[in-house]
Design a protein around this motif. Structure first.
Motif, mmCIF file in Angstrom:
data_model
loop_
_atom_site.group_PDB
_atom_site.id
_atom_site.type_symbol
_atom_site.label_atom_id
_atom_site.label_comp_id
_atom_site.label_asym_id
_atom_site.label_seq_id
_atom_site.Cartn_x
_atom_site.Cartn_y
_atom_site.Cartn_z
ATOM 1 N N UNK A 158 0.831 -1.209 0.000
ATOM 2 C CA UNK A 158 0.000 0.000 0.000
ATOM 3 C C UNK A 158 0.862 1.254 0.000
ATOM 4 N N UNK A 159 0.523 2.220 0.844
ATOM 5 C CA UNK A 159 1.248 3.483 0.880
ATOM 6 C C UNK A 159 2.415 3.485 1.852
ATOM 7 N N UNK A 160 2.645 2.397 2.540
ATOM 8 C CA UNK A 160 3.746 2.351 3.497
ATOM 9 C C UNK A 160 5.099 2.444 2.780
ATOM 10 N N UNK A 161 6.074 3.001 3.479
ATOM 11 C CA UNK A 161 7.411 3.137 2.920
ATOM 12 C C UNK A 161 8.342 2.093 3.529
ATOM 13 N N UNK A 162 9.348 1.695 2.763
ATOM 14 C CA UNK A 162 10.299 0.743 3.286
ATOM 15 C C UNK A 162 11.276 0.266 2.227
ATOM 16 N N UNK A 163 12.198 -0.584 2.660
ATOM 17 C CA UNK A 163 13.240 -1.107 1.783
ATOM 18 C C UNK A 163 12.907 -2.524 1.327
#
Length: 325
Positions: A158-163
């Motif tokens: 979804x809209x979550x950020x991460x690596x």
């Protein structure tokens, strides 16, 4: 005496010509090997559900068309071990060889030697850099498979950020390299996701697990992993399980082996990109037989790909891989 010798030469010549016309004498591109009914399949590695499913599809199609297919697989996904299997075809080469080259460069010479004896070459799953040796190549569109994996991961996150970590097998493996390319290119369209690069695992689950453990320690915001094949996926699942991160880091695997399907159902995987290996095997036989019988042959064919999640997996069970025929 002269008449006797002449008669002997005529008789020997007649026997040789009869053998050639029956396809029992190979040797060279002009040999009669194309006329026999023997096909051979040399997949990338033995006892792997993807290749077992391919074998099942190939065997069924060969039987349907009146041909016999034998399978010899190396114990590991290794060019030297696969070369041994190719060389073992020796002086009795099949009419056609279906092969998944384990190295896109190193396997050229041994496959060329078989082709020089008159055997038709069909590439299934993987391919050589120089594909001119093959009458046909059948594979999934692995670039599209990688793109589908990135799109699926983006939907899960979804809209979550991460690596995001990418686990590849061995350098020189055409299929997984293409998957990585497609995944990396598509990931650029999702700015909330940042790649931390590609790690090679030598196609060993233990190495994949170790790479995941290291990534979790160095990258606190790790949100996704793309595992490019069965072994990297199983290793990634183990690494996440050992760290207590199952379900917290989205794992997208490639293929749909029984263990991966079980993992998808239990939540160890969040998605799988399934190929259709039985169709690849079937099409491989179809193209080989067409080449042997002088019918039109398609130089390049692609098999379908399917994104499986826990929500849709049961409706797509026909794409689950087999452990036996």
């Amino acid at each position: 005496m002269k008449k006797v010798l002449t008669a002997g030469v005529v008789a020997a010549t007649a026997v040789l010509l009869a053998a050639c016309s029956s396809g029992q004498v190979g040797g060279g591109s002009g040999g009669g090997v194309q006329n026999n009914k023997q096909l051979a399949l040399i997949p990338g590695v033995q006892a792997e559900p993807f290749y077992i499913s391919m074998q099942c599809g190939a065997e069924a199609e060969a039987k349907k068309l009146g041909y016999t297919l034998t399978t010899q697989a190396p114990q590991q996904f290794d060019a030297a071990l696969q070369t041994e299997k190719v060389n073992a075809l020796g002086s009795n080469p099949p009419a056609a060889l279906l092969i998944a080259p384990t190295d896109d460069t190193a396997m050229l010479a041994p496959i060329q030697q078989v082709a020089n004896r008159g055997t038709k070459i069909v590439q299934v799953d993987t391919s050589l850099k120089d594909s001119s040796i093959a009458v046909s190549s059948i594979s999934s569109n692995n670039v599209e498979g990688g793109q589908l994996a990135a799109k699926t991961l983006a939907e899960l996150v979804g809209n979550r950020q991460g690596s995001v970590l990418v686990l590849d097998t061995k350098a020189g493996t055409s299929t997984t390299a293409a998957r990585v390319q497609g995944f990396t290119d598509e990931l650029k369209n999702h700015p909330n996701l940042k790649s931390i690069g590609v790690q090679f695992t030598n196609n060993e689950p233990e190495q994949a697990a170790s790479k995941v453990t290291a990534a979790l320690a160095s990258t606190p915001d790790l949100i996704g992993i793309f595992a490019t094949n069965l072994n990297t996926g199983e290793g990634a699942a183990t690494g996440l399980r050992n760290a207590g991160k199952t379900g917290q880091v989205n794992l997208v695997g490639f293929d749909a082996s029984p263990s991966e399907v079980d993992g998808l159902r239990s939540g160890e995987y969040q998605a799988l990109i399934a190929q259709d290996p039985a169709m690849i095997g079937q099409q491989g036989v179809d193209q080989a037989v067409a080449a042997l019988e002088g019918k039109p042959v398609t130089k390049s064919l692609t098999a379908s790909l399917h994104s499986l999640t826990k929500a849709n997996m049961d409706a797509n069970s026909q794409y689950f891989y087999k452990q036996s025929c």
